[in-house]
Design an enzyme around this catalytic site. Structure first.
Site, mmCIF file in Angstrom:
data_model
loop_
_atom_site.group_PDB
_atom_site.id
_atom_site.type_symbol
_atom_site.label_atom_id
_atom_site.label_comp_id
_atom_site.label_asym_id
_atom_site.label_seq_id
_atom_site.Cartn_x
_atom_site.Cartn_y
_atom_site.Cartn_z
ATOM 1 C CG LEU A 65 -9.405 -4.116 -21.897
ATOM 2 C CD1 LEU A 65 -10.181 -2.951 -22.499
ATOM 3 C CD2 LEU A 65 -10.361 -5.249 -21.528
ATOM 4 C CD GLU B 287 -6.133 -1.244 -20.749
ATOM 5 O OE1 GLU B 287 -6.383 -2.406 -21.118
ATOM 6 O OE2 GLU B 287 -5.123 -0.615 -21.098
ATOM 7 C CE LYS C 286 -11.768 7.784 -32.524
ATOM 8 N NZ LYS C 286 -10.904 7.852 -31.331
ATOM 9 C CB CYS D 176 0.263 -1.644 -23.936
ATOM 10 S SG CYS D 176 -1.354 -1.271 -24.620
#
Ligand code: UGA
Length: 465
Positions: free
Chosen positions: A159, A157, A35, A283
């Site tokens: 997002l 966060e 990655k 989430c």
């Protein structure tokens, strides 16, 4: 400011790229070498609008760097963002193994005052847990004769996948939870240009109106709860409207009109009231379960949260039920599924409704073909007997039933004449209520939601017409 971001997942990458863009020196760390190698060449491993360009731009400016050397990055930077995954364990409790490992390493690498920021969604009380682990691991330092101060910040966060870059630059609020005044002041400085909306970055069609961003300073526990309560509340809104949609179906009301009528009340608002197959993703499912788990752990009732989960599971089952009502025996039927990602503008399939329903249809003996504009491989949790089709029309060929699972815009503009001519029987379940009666009225004569005699029979998952 010198920032280290641990974890090059979607939260870490968006956070790192955004902080680099507003002028900070960011090192982003991940344990996966492959990655890091791709990211160092500007290749983004996730599909997130605007992110790859931002990474490329900041790599070039050298404000953003990628490495697998975690200890080195912790030592060289002053503000350490923890953005590692906290996947759910079978009992709903988040798995904190990665977070604990990172905290241990931070403890053994301290070489000056540092601020450790919990950006990952972490259980209530994690700021205190991280602090304790860092302290316990201080003795493993080479320079153990010296003592270094550090502070923990909870900075959740907010997002949304698919809009994460936009959300990072134009947040609705910034939440900073800490017991340290010094650390809070440094965080305000770090986010200064976001708070004042004073930066050059712009995105096409952004909802950016450059108003000063509210900043909430609180204790770390309240900050952690703000994150969970926000996601759980949004999931509650969706489960609520799905329950109302099921009532609409029984009494003959129109959920789109009901939602519109409700949403005009500014106390209610029109967001997160789109009825359909229910919420998924990495989430909402995890966070609602985690909050219910915490409530039970601390002896507080979680009646609403448990009901919210139950309603959501039922919504997926409703699709299976509707398919059975239409097709009778599912065995040997051909079912086309449009949309695999849990929502449009992402290739994320975690807890995607498509997985539950496709697995169930395969278990019942159907042949299932699925198409998604960006998901081109069978997700890990999906039965690999599914055929991943190359295009929409391959998906519908000879199908007994077509199910619209993800509301990708391109599914709105389907050539329904062609769809109808390719399908064995023209049955559509619109699991997102995305098809408009208007767009089909020249093709079909729709007289009601059920029992109607039309060219293309649309079985709405939820009553819309
Ligand atoms: C969610 C939150 O919206 C973000 O604020 C938060 O930061 C993020 O979780 C997180 O905790 O990291 P996300 O999971 O990307 O973001 O997805 P949403 O766009 O919020 O959608 C969640 C699910 O609700 C999707 O399955 C979507 O299809 C569904 N949904 C959403 C509905 O069924 N109806 C709606 O009206 C809205």
């Amino acid at each position: 400011m010198k920032v280290c971001v641990i974890g090059a997942g979607y939260v870490g990458l968006v956070t790192g790229a955004c902080l680099a863009e507003i002028g900070h020196n960011v090192i982003c760390v991940d344990k996966e070498n492959s990655k890091i190698n791709s990211l160092s060449e500007g290749i983004c491993p996730i599909y997130e609008i605007g992110l790859e360009e931002l990474i490329k731009k900041n790599l070039k400016k050298k404000t953003l760097n990628f490495t697998a050397d975690l200890a080195g990055a912790i030592r060289s930077q002053d503000i350490i963002f923890i953005c590692v995954g906290t996947p759910p364990l079978p009992n709903g409790k988040p798995d904190l193994t990665s977070l604990d490992d990172v905290s241990k390493l931070i403890g053994s690498c301290l070489n000056g005052y540092k601020i450790i920021v919990n950006k990952s969604t972490v259980p209530i009380g994690t700021a205190k847990r991280v602090k304790k682990i860092i302290k316990e691991n201080e003795s493993k330092r080479n320079n153990k004769n010296e003592s270094f101060d550090f502070d923990i910040i909870s900075n959740p966060e907010f997002l949304k996948e698919g809009e994460a870059v936009n959300d990072a630059f134009f947040p609705e609020r910034i939440v900073i939870g800490s017991e340290s005044h010094k650390a809070v002041e440094i965080m305000k400085e770090l986010y200064k240009s976001i708070i004042n909306q004073d930066f050059e970055y712009d995105v096409k069609n952004s909802r950016n109106n450059r108003k000063k961003i509210p900043i909430i300073i609180t204790d770390s526990t309240s900050s952690e709860l703000i994150k969970y309560a926000s996601n759980a509340f949004l999931a509650t809104k969706i489960s609520f409207i799905n329950e109302v949609a099921n009532i609409c179906e029984r009494v003959g009301a129109n959920i789109i009109d009901v939602t519109y009528g409700m949403g005009l009340d500014s106390r209610i608002g029109n967001k997160y009231l789109r009825a359909g197959i229910g919420w998924g993703g990495s989430c909402f499912p995890k966070d609602v379960r985690a909050l219910a788990f915490t409530a039970e752990e601390y002896g507080a009732p979680a009646n609403i949260l448990n009901a919210v989960i139950q309603v959501n599971n039922y919504q997926r089952y409703r699709i299976i039920q509707k398919a059975m009502d239409t097709l009778g025996i599912i065995e040997d039927k051909i079912i086309g599924v449009l949309g695999i990602a849990f929502k449009p503008d992402t290739n994320d399939t975690r807890e995607a409704p498509s997985i539950t329903i496709i697995n169930k249809f395969l278990e019942l003996g159907a042949e299932v073909r699925a198409y998604d504009p960006v998901v081109k491989k069978c997700p890990r949790e999906m039965d690999d007997k599914v055929i991943i089709a190359n295009d929409i029309y391959e998906t519908v060929k000879n199908a007994d039933l077509l199910i619209l699972v993800t509301e990708w815009p391109e599914f709105l503009n389907l050539d329904f004449n062609k769809v109808k001519s390719l399908m064995k029987s023209p049955n559509i379940i619109d699991a997102r209520n995305m098809l408009k009666k208007k767009s089909l009225q020249n093709l079909v004569s729709i007289t009601g939601v059920s029992g109607f005699n039309c060219v293309l029979k649309i079985i709405m998952a939820i009553f819309t017409i």
